[in-house]
Design an enzyme around this catalytic site. Structure first.
Site, PDB file in Angstrom:
ATOM      1  N   HIS A 199       5.208 -30.656 -36.981  1.00 43.15           N
ATOM      2  CA  HIS A 199       5.516 -30.332 -38.596  1.00 43.15           C
ATOM      3  C   HIS A 199       4.349 -30.842 -39.404  1.00 43.15           C
ATOM      4  O   HIS A 199       4.089 -30.331 -40.704  1.00 43.15           O
ATOM      5  CB  HIS A 199       6.631 -31.385 -38.771  1.00 43.15           C
ATOM      6  CG  HIS A 199       7.763 -30.651 -38.275  1.00 43.15           C
ATOM      7  ND1 HIS A 199       9.233 -31.105 -38.048  1.00 43.15           N
ATOM      8  CD2 HIS A 199       8.284 -29.237 -38.592  1.00 43.15           C
ATOM      9  CE1 HIS A 199      10.109 -30.114 -37.949  1.00 43.15           C
ATOM     10  NE2 HIS A 199       9.576 -29.118 -38.009  1.00 43.15           N
ATOM     11  N   GLU A 444      24.496 -12.452 -48.522  1.00 48.98           N
ATOM     12  CA  GLU A 444      23.893 -13.337 -47.134  1.00 48.98           C
ATOM     13  C   GLU A 444      25.186 -13.384 -46.260  1.00 48.98           C
ATOM     14  O   GLU A 444      24.696 -14.492 -45.544  1.00 48.98           O
ATOM     15  CB  GLU A 444      23.586 -14.745 -48.030  1.00 48.98           C
ATOM     16  CG  GLU A 444      24.560 -15.353 -48.990  1.00 48.98           C
ATOM     17  CD  GLU A 444      24.151 -16.469 -49.316  1.00 48.98           C
ATOM     18  OE1 GLU A 444      22.985 -17.147 -49.139  1.00 48.98           O
ATOM     19  OE2 GLU A 444      24.838 -17.073 -50.475  1.00 48.98           O
ATOM     20  N   CYS A 515      15.839 -12.892 -52.104  1.00 44.78           N
ATOM     21  CA  CYS A 515      15.192 -14.076 -52.475  1.00 44.78           C
ATOM     22  C   CYS A 515      15.139 -14.972 -51.197  1.00 44.78           C
ATOM     23  O   CYS A 515      14.817 -16.064 -51.611  1.00 44.78           O
ATOM     24  CB  CYS A 515      16.142 -14.642 -53.497  1.00 44.78           C
ATOM     25  SG  CYS A 515      17.920 -14.870 -53.247  1.00 44.78           S
TER      26      CYS A 515
HETATM   27  C1  PEP Z   1      19.651 -17.831 -48.518  1.00 46.79           C
HETATM   28  O1  PEP Z   1      20.570 -18.084 -48.110  1.00 46.79           O
HETATM   29  O2  PEP Z   1      18.431 -17.062 -48.082  1.00 46.79           O
HETATM   30  C2  PEP Z   1      19.218 -18.299 -49.906  1.00 46.79           C
HETATM   31  C3  PEP Z   1      18.099 -17.851 -50.795  1.00 46.79           C
HETATM   32  O3  PEP Z   1      20.088 -19.417 -50.315  1.00 46.79           O
HETATM   33  P1  PEP Z   1      19.933 -20.848 -49.695  1.00 46.79           P
HETATM   34  O4  PEP Z   1      18.635 -20.865 -48.967  1.00 46.79           O
HETATM   35  O5  PEP Z   1      19.802 -21.836 -50.845  1.00 46.79           O
HETATM   36  O6  PEP Z   1      21.141 -20.983 -49.071  1.00 46.79           O
HETATM   37 MG    MG Z   2      22.055 -19.115 -49.006  1.00 52.56          MG
END
Ligand code: PEP
Ligand code: MG
Length: 554
Positions: A199, A444, A515
């Site tokens: 890491h 998602e 995203c």
């Molecule tokens: C994702 O699930 O890709 C997302 C952007 O939301 P988080 O990572 O905050 O769950």
């Molecule tokens: Mg998410």
């Protein structure tokens, strides 16, 4: 393999990043760590006392890890920040905590219980025939060192402040130490041990610090000596002769020139739209978790914020924020945006993001449990407080609202109904808001991707959360390092789901962004351009690289 030459010594290791840097070596003296101090202490303790000391140290460490997570998320990136989420998970691991309890019940001092437990686990991991898992042994010793330091009130400081920048030399660096390095003070670092999979290396790579790992021991007499670190060929020349310095300086100048030219080119793209050579325009937005990340995002050419993880205000408090507090924070954020659009994602708590005062039930499978919109729909008052605050802030700039973890049209209807109720209330109270506020959802879950045709008829936009979409599609916990490889090696099913959803959404003249972390993976940009994805939202450090990549796409 390290060779002596007539003027000094040449060391070889595995290079991280490609930089060439020269400067004086400074050996990192950890001092006596908490682990070492316990050698001089009685090994026995009173179980109740030790239990209480350990609990206190664990609480402090959890706080420190969430701070490291937040800082790394802001300064480096989400994937790297997850290292500290994994650390936090290791602390909660049942076998780990049971072993601590066993040691303490047997009369061990808390420090010794930590040390014994960590050693057992580290030995187990090191023995595994898997370089990724064996590298996790370093994470465990990082955690146990930190716990022992907290138990003893000792503090490790990697860097000395002030003075000339230098090349840091250490036996090893823990991830928590690496992420705390101040880049303005160090030129690079060299570690005796470590692997490219650790890491620490992952963090150094993302932070852009030239480094060499696994060089073997360097004698302390070289402390303060001039050295030439070439991360591209993995060499460290200590006490170089004049001709070596000259040759290195030429190489360094060439590299710096190339890097500067590239940086100039990237900066020249900032105010231009990101359009592929085939003419498809993609908006390049930023993901942020806190208000202070907005300025760097705008300076790096973000055309908007594609994901504001609104959990941050809730996470930073020890009680529910009021509507007024939420409103003020969103209004300040939207003002910082200078008219650009910001997508505020409603509360996404649960699973990996726990907030004590939410008092959520303990679950067997939290990722598949009570999280995100499920909590908001079950606790309507909580949700409406946030919706009202977002609506009120929308009178001060360009806000879109986005709901996470949607699996059905029914959930969208329920969210819409609550939003409509909030609009009606504000209207009655004569409070301003944007009546055309866009309503979007995160894509998602595989369910949302499969239902995208129906969902597209209901919402204004979609943003793909590839982090969760990957975990749910591949049935591979995003928090579990043992299945990380499954996620990395099986992009195709996830990409096909996104492509199918993009087609359905575009048939409805809808708009789809990405995203999740995959948005920043440059080898996928062409694929996303082929799907006609409308927006890519990435962490600040990736903004310029993604913009460059889009313009190079067909
Ligand atoms: C994702 O699930 O890709 C997302 C952007 O939301 P988080 O990572 O905050 O769950
Ligand atoms: Mg998410």
């Amino acid at each position: 393999m390290n060779v002596k030459n007539e003027s000094g010594a040449l060391f070889h290791g595995v290079g991280i990043n490609n930089g060439c840097v020269s400067g004086k070596l400074k050996f990192f003296q950890r001092g006596r760590t908490g682990v070492e101090i316990i050698a001089d202490m009685p090994s026995a303790g009173v179980p109740d006392v030790e239990r209480a000391r350990l609990e206190r140290a664990l609480t402090q460490l959890r706080g420190r890890l969430s701070e490291l997570y937040r800082r790394t998320l802001a300064d480096v990136g989400e994937q790297e920040a997850q290292i500290f989420e994994i650390h936090a998970m290791l602390l909660e691991d049942e076998d780990f905590t049971e072993s601590l309890e066993r040691e303490i019940a047997n009369g061990c001092r808390a420090e010794l219980a930590v040390q014994n437990t960590a050693q057992q686990y580290a030995a187990l991991l090191k023995g595994l025939d898997d370089p990724y898992l064996s590298a996790r042994a370093a994470d465990l010793s990082d955690l146990s060192e930190q716990l022992c330091d907290l138990l003893n009130g000792t503090e490790r400081r990697v860097q000395e402040k002030g003075g000339e920048p230098y090349i840091l030399v250490a036996e090893d660096l823990a991830p928590s130490e690496t992420v705390s390095l101040d880049k303005s003070e160090i030129l690079g670092f060299v570690t005796f041990g470590g692997t490219p999979n650790s890491h620490t290396s992952i963090l150094a790579r993302a932070m852009g610090i030239p480094a060499l790992v696994g060089v073997g021991e360097i004698a302390p007499r070289f402390d303060g000596c001039l050295a030439l670190l070439n991360a591209a060929d993995g060499s460290l020349t200590v006490c170089p002769n004049e001709s070596q310095v000259r040759a290195f300086q030429i190489k360094q100048r060439e590299e710096n020139e190339l890097a500067k030219e590239h940086e100039r080119y990237l900066r020249s793209l900032i105010n231009k739209p990101a359009i592929t050579r085939g003419g498809h325009k993609m908006l390049i937005y930023a993901n942020v978790g806190e208000a202070h990340e907005i300025e760097p995002a705008l300076l790096n050419g973000a055309e908007g914020i594609g994901l504001l993880r609104s959990e941050f205000l809730y996470l930073s408090m020890d009680r529910y924020p009021t509507e007024e507090e939420l409103f003020e924070s969103y209004r300040d954020i939207v003002r910082k945006m200078q008219g650009k659009r910001i997508v505020i994602r409603t509360l996404d708590i649960g699973a990996d993001k726990q907030i004590p005062y939410f008092d959520l039930p303990r679950e067997e499978n939290p990722a598949l449990g009570f999280r995100g919109v499920r909590i908001c729909l079950a606790r309507e008052a909580l949700f409406k407080t946030q919706l009202r605050a977002i609506l009120r802030a929308s009178a001060h700039g360009s806000i879109s609202l986005m709901v996470p973890m949607i699996v059905s049209v029914e959930e969208v209807h329920r969210c819409r109904r609550l939003l409509d109720e909030c609009c009606a209330e504000l209207q009655n109270e004569n409070i301003r808001f944007d009546p055309n506020l866009e309503f979007g959802i995160m894509l998602e879950t595989p369910a949302a991707a499969i239902m995208s045709e129906e969902l597209a008829a209901e919402v204004d936009f979609f943003s793909v959360g590839t982090n969760d979409l990957t975990q749910y599609t591949l049935a591979a916990d995003r928090q579990n390092p043992q299945v990380a490889e499954i996620c990395e090696e099986n992009r195709e099913p996830v990409l096909r789901l996104i492509a199918q959803a993009a087609d359905a959404i575009h048939r409805h003249d809808g708009w789809i962004g990405i995203c999740g972390e995959l948005a920043a993976e440059l080898q996928l940009t062409q694929r996303f351009a082929d799907m006609r994805i409308d927006e890519l939202s990435v962490s600040v450090p990736y903004l310029l690289g993604v913009r460059e990549k889009v313009t190079a796409c067909k």
